[in-house]
Motif scaffolding. Sequence first.
Motif, PDB file in Angstrom:
ATOM      1  N   ILE A 183       0.866  -1.171   0.000  1.00 18.23           N
ATOM      2  CA  ILE A 183       0.000   0.000   0.000  1.00 18.23           C
ATOM      3  C   ILE A 183       0.906   1.226   0.000  1.00 18.23           C
ATOM      4  CG2 ILE A 183      -1.772   1.280   1.256  1.00 18.23           C
ATOM      5  CD1 ILE A 183      -2.658  -1.404   2.478  1.00 18.23           C
ATOM      6  N   ALA A 184       0.678   2.117  -0.955  1.00 19.29           N
ATOM      7  CA  ALA A 184       1.501   3.328  -1.088  1.00 19.29           C
ATOM      8  C   ALA A 184       2.984   2.993  -1.244  1.00 19.29           C
ATOM      9  CB  ALA A 184       1.277   4.263   0.100  1.00 19.29           C
ATOM     10  N   GLY A 185       3.253   1.894  -1.940  1.00 26.70           N
ATOM     11  CA  GLY A 185       4.635   1.521  -2.207  1.00 26.70           C
ATOM     12  C   GLY A 185       5.382   0.962  -1.009  1.00 26.70           C
ATOM     13  N   PRO A 219       7.485  -9.082  -2.769  1.00 22.48           N
ATOM     14  CA  PRO A 219       6.257  -8.509  -3.349  1.00 22.48           C
ATOM     15  C   PRO A 219       6.615  -7.400  -4.333  1.00 22.48           C
ATOM     16  CG  PRO A 219       6.096  -8.672  -0.955  1.00 22.48           C
ATOM     17  CD  PRO A 219       7.523  -8.937  -1.308  1.00 22.48           C
ATOM     18  N   LYS A 220       5.826  -7.259  -5.373  1.00 22.48           N
ATOM     19  CA  LYS A 220       6.120  -6.257  -6.392  1.00 22.48           C
ATOM     20  C   LYS A 220       4.969  -5.281  -6.618  1.00 22.48           C
ATOM     21  CE  LYS A 220       9.505  -8.896  -9.123  1.00 22.48           C
ATOM     22  NZ  LYS A 220       9.698  -9.960  -8.137  1.00 22.48           N
ATOM     23  N   ARG A 221       3.742  -5.735  -6.432  1.00 23.00           N
ATOM     24  CA  ARG A 221       2.598  -4.890  -6.744  1.00 23.00           C
ATOM     25  C   ARG A 221       2.309  -3.890  -5.626  1.00 23.00           C
ATOM     26  NH1 ARG A 221      -2.039  -8.958  -7.502  1.00 23.00           N
ATOM     27  NH2 ARG A 221      -0.852 -10.032  -5.888  1.00 23.00           N
ATOM     28  N   SER A 222       1.697  -2.776  -5.994  1.00 22.56           N
ATOM     29  CA  SER A 222       1.333  -1.753  -5.019  1.00 22.56           C
ATOM     30  C   SER A 222       0.037  -1.084  -5.447  1.00 22.56           C
ATOM     31  CB  SER A 222       2.439  -0.700  -4.904  1.00 22.56           C
ATOM     32  OG  SER A 222       2.078   0.320  -3.988  1.00 22.56           O
ATOM     33  N   ILE A 223      -0.781  -0.683  -4.456  1.00 18.81           N
ATOM     34  CA  ILE A 223      -1.995   0.075  -4.724  1.00 18.81           C
ATOM     35  C   ILE A 223      -1.978   1.333  -3.860  1.00 18.81           C
ATOM     36  CG2 ILE A 223      -3.367  -1.937  -5.367  1.00 18.81           C
ATOM     37  CD1 ILE A 223      -4.661  -1.830  -2.588  1.00 18.81           C
ATOM     38  N   PRO A 224      -2.663   2.389  -4.282  1.00 24.58           N
ATOM     39  CA  PRO A 224      -2.698   3.615  -3.468  1.00 24.58           C
ATOM     40  C   PRO A 224      -3.522   3.423  -2.200  1.00 24.58           C
ATOM     41  CG  PRO A 224      -4.101   3.843  -5.402  1.00 24.58           C
ATOM     42  CD  PRO A 224      -3.353   2.548  -5.570  1.00 24.58           C
ATOM     43  N   LEU A 225      -3.250   4.255  -1.221  1.00 25.99           N
ATOM     44  CA  LEU A 225      -3.928   4.148   0.067  1.00 25.99           C
ATOM     45  C   LEU A 225      -5.437   4.354  -0.075  1.00 25.99           C
ATOM     46  CD1 LEU A 225      -3.796   3.826   3.144  1.00 25.99           C
ATOM     47  CD2 LEU A 225      -3.199   6.261   3.318  1.00 25.99           C
ATOM     48  N   TRP A 226      -5.863   5.296  -0.912  1.00 25.14           N
ATOM     49  CA  TRP A 226      -7.299   5.560  -1.051  1.00 25.14           C
ATOM     50  C   TRP A 226      -8.046   4.326  -1.547  1.00 25.14           C
ATOM     51  CZ3 TRP A 226      -9.751   4.846  -5.641  1.00 25.14           C
ATOM     52  CH2 TRP A 226      -8.988   4.886  -6.818  1.00 25.14           C
ATOM     53  N   PRO A 245     -16.907 -16.265   9.553  1.00 25.76           N
ATOM     54  CA  PRO A 245     -16.170 -16.421  10.807  1.00 25.76           C
ATOM     55  C   PRO A 245     -14.717 -15.951  10.719  1.00 25.76           C
ATOM     56  CG  PRO A 245     -16.322 -18.520   9.684  1.00 25.76           C
ATOM     57  CD  PRO A 245     -17.151 -17.553   8.878  1.00 25.76           C
ATOM     58  N   HIS A 246     -14.247 -15.692   9.518  1.00 25.93           N
ATOM     59  CA  HIS A 246     -12.860 -15.259   9.331  1.00 25.93           C
ATOM     60  C   HIS A 246     -12.861 -13.933   8.576  1.00 25.93           C
ATOM     61  CE1 HIS A 246     -13.158 -16.434   5.067  1.00 25.93           C
ATOM     62  NE2 HIS A 246     -13.818 -17.484   5.515  1.00 25.93           N
ATOM     63  N   PRO A 247     -11.801 -13.140   8.713  1.00 28.78           N
ATOM     64  CA  PRO A 247     -11.771 -11.826   8.074  1.00 28.78           C
ATOM     65  C   PRO A 247     -11.411 -11.918   6.592  1.00 28.78           C
ATOM     66  CG  PRO A 247      -9.737 -12.175   9.276  1.00 28.78           C
ATOM     67  CD  PRO A 247     -10.619 -13.358   9.572  1.00 28.78           C
ATOM     68  N   PRO A 248     -11.733 -10.883   5.823  1.00 28.58           N
ATOM     69  CA  PRO A 248     -11.256 -10.825   4.448  1.00 28.58           C
ATOM     70  C   PRO A 248      -9.751 -10.572   4.411  1.00 28.58           C
ATOM     71  CG  PRO A 248     -12.361  -8.781   5.031  1.00 28.58           C
ATOM     72  CD  PRO A 248     -12.565  -9.722   6.180  1.00 28.58           C
ATOM     73  N   ARG A 249      -9.160 -10.682   3.229  1.00 25.70           N
ATOM     74  CA  ARG A 249      -7.716 -10.479   3.100  1.00 25.70           C
ATOM     75  C   ARG A 249      -7.302  -9.073   3.525  1.00 25.70           C
ATOM     76  NH1 ARG A 249      -4.531 -13.936  -0.129  1.00 25.70           N
ATOM     77  NH2 ARG A 249      -4.939 -16.031   0.660  1.00 25.70           N
ATOM     78  N   ILE A 250      -8.166  -8.100   3.286  1.00 28.51           N
ATOM     79  CA  ILE A 250      -7.866  -6.737   3.706  1.00 28.51           C
ATOM     80  C   ILE A 250      -8.965  -6.234   4.630  1.00 28.51           C
ATOM     81  CG2 ILE A 250      -8.930  -5.726   1.629  1.00 28.51           C
ATOM     82  CD1 ILE A 250      -6.743  -3.498   1.882  1.00 28.51           C
ATOM     83  N   THR A 251      -8.562  -5.752   5.780  1.00 27.73           N
ATOM     84  CA  THR A 251      -9.464  -5.167   6.771  1.00 27.73           C
ATOM     85  C   THR A 251      -8.909  -3.801   7.148  1.00 27.73           C
ATOM     86  OG1 THR A 251      -8.234  -6.085   8.638  1.00 27.73           O
ATOM     87  CG2 THR A 251     -10.016  -7.454   7.717  1.00 27.73           C
ATOM     88  N   GLN A 252      -9.661  -3.047   7.947  1.00 36.05           N
ATOM     89  CA  GLN A 252      -9.142  -1.776   8.434  1.00 36.05           C
ATOM     90  C   GLN A 252      -7.878  -1.989   9.282  1.00 36.05           C
ATOM     91  OE1 GLN A 252     -10.210   1.140   7.460  1.00 36.05           O
ATOM     92  NE2 GLN A 252     -11.948   0.322   6.316  1.00 36.05           N
ATOM     93  N   ALA A 253      -7.844  -3.118   9.996  1.00 40.70           N
ATOM     94  CA  ALA A 253      -6.679  -3.407  10.826  1.00 40.70           C
ATOM     95  C   ALA A 253      -5.448  -3.740   9.976  1.00 40.70           C
ATOM     96  CB  ALA A 253      -6.979  -4.560  11.781  1.00 40.70           C
ATOM     97  N   THR A 254      -5.624  -4.546   8.925  1.00 40.09           N
ATOM     98  CA  THR A 254      -4.485  -4.862   8.070  1.00 40.09           C
ATOM     99  C   THR A 254      -4.055  -3.636   7.274  1.00 40.09           C
ATOM    100  OG1 THR A 254      -5.978  -5.733   6.359  1.00 40.09           O
ATOM    101  CG2 THR A 254      -5.005  -7.314   7.871  1.00 40.09           C
ATOM    102  N   LEU A 255      -5.017  -2.771   6.932  1.00 38.06           N
ATOM    103  CA  LEU A 255      -4.669  -1.525   6.254  1.00 38.06           C
ATOM    104  C   LEU A 255      -3.785  -0.655   7.145  1.00 38.06           C
ATOM    105  CD1 LEU A 255      -6.999   0.712   4.162  1.00 38.06           C
ATOM    106  CD2 LEU A 255      -5.605   1.733   5.950  1.00 38.06           C
ATOM    107  N   LYS A 256      -4.131  -0.594   8.427  1.00 35.94           N
ATOM    108  CA  LYS A 256      -3.311   0.171   9.369  1.00 35.94           C
ATOM    109  C   LYS A 256      -1.903  -0.407   9.445  1.00 35.94           C
ATOM    110  CE  LYS A 256      -4.252  -0.195  13.792  1.00 35.94           C
ATOM    111  NZ  LYS A 256      -4.899  -0.009  15.097  1.00 35.94           N
ATOM    112  N   PHE A 257      -1.809  -1.718   9.551  1.00 29.91           N
ATOM    113  CA  PHE A 257      -0.514  -2.395   9.648  1.00 29.91           C
ATOM    114  C   PHE A 257       0.332  -2.158   8.399  1.00 29.91           C
ATOM    115  CE2 PHE A 257       1.904  -6.245   8.494  1.00 29.91           C
ATOM    116  CZ  PHE A 257       2.799  -6.311   9.556  1.00 29.91           C
ATOM    117  N   ALA A 258      -0.292  -2.273   7.227  1.00 27.74           N
ATOM    118  CA  ALA A 258       0.466  -2.251   5.978  1.00 27.74           C
ATOM    119  C   ALA A 258       0.460  -0.910   5.254  1.00 27.74           C
ATOM    120  CB  ALA A 258      -0.084  -3.323   5.027  1.00 27.74           C
TER     121      ALA A 258
END
Length: 328
Positions: free
Chosen positions: A193-195, A252-259, A278-291
Amino acid sequence: MTTYLITGATGFVGSHVADLAHARGITVRALARPTADLAHLKSLNAEIVPGDLTDATAVAKAVDGVDAVIHAAAKVGDWGPVEDYRRVNVEGLRTLLDAVKGKPLKRFVHVSSLGVYEARHHEGTDEGEPLPDNHIDGYTQSKVESEKLALEYVRQFQLPITILRPGFVYGPRDRSVLPRLVDRLKEKSIVYIAGGRYALNTTYVGNIAEACLLAVDNEKAVGEVFNITDGEFVTKRQFFETVADGLGLPRPKRSIPLWLARRLATWRERVFRRKNKPHPPRITQATLKFAGLNLDFSIAKARAVLGYTPRTHFAEGMAAALADFKKG
């Protein structure tokens, strides 16, 4: 004989606190479920009290006669009902605090998280930052509430409590985050995310263990809160590439913008909750914060008051973590 009760001593952070206490001649006592793997604690000649934080009788037995409590046990994760997290992280803490009221305790160290701060970019944020009342997931919500509870017991009952806020904890015996990350690297499914240019609040597990014992011994720590990290600016890209290179996996090589990551996280969480997954998606608000967010926090207060100096830096700490992972 000096005895410390360490909750979560069969887990990641708690086991390292137990190691350090044992190395300094302190008797380790642990509150542990009978089904837990107790081999490591037995190698330290630890006193083991069967039970968990929901069992008031076991908790009372565990705190009897101890000189200090280091509370490292917690329910972690970024998915599921907040009540499940409160049951352990807030009500379990309350049971523990009620059990030590009126006892001649030297210190009660509560291990919290830098996740309690607002989910935004941080650049040198210190402990004076007000915490939001509402958080993005059950874990961080319960950690904020547990901090408020601990500080209330300082005010009402004069309990000698210190709160430590580590960041992303890594190191040997991580059986949760690193294995999942390695799987994602093998799948080539990690996207920056954001490079990957923003800071990750890295905290080597041995450094937070050291901070716990410093907090026990320092009278100035009572009633105080401290950020704990390695004190280095480590980017997300640096972290992921260190793991990939250390294990011979493709970077990893790919990147997407934060928005775009924000929109994806919001959409996927909504869909998964609607379907009661019962399980989270690959991207959550928490993983967004981390990454994806800049997570740079000041440890100036810990340096000045606790005398905290991170002994292990990122390169050395990750080398130890990866060597342990390779052993299986």
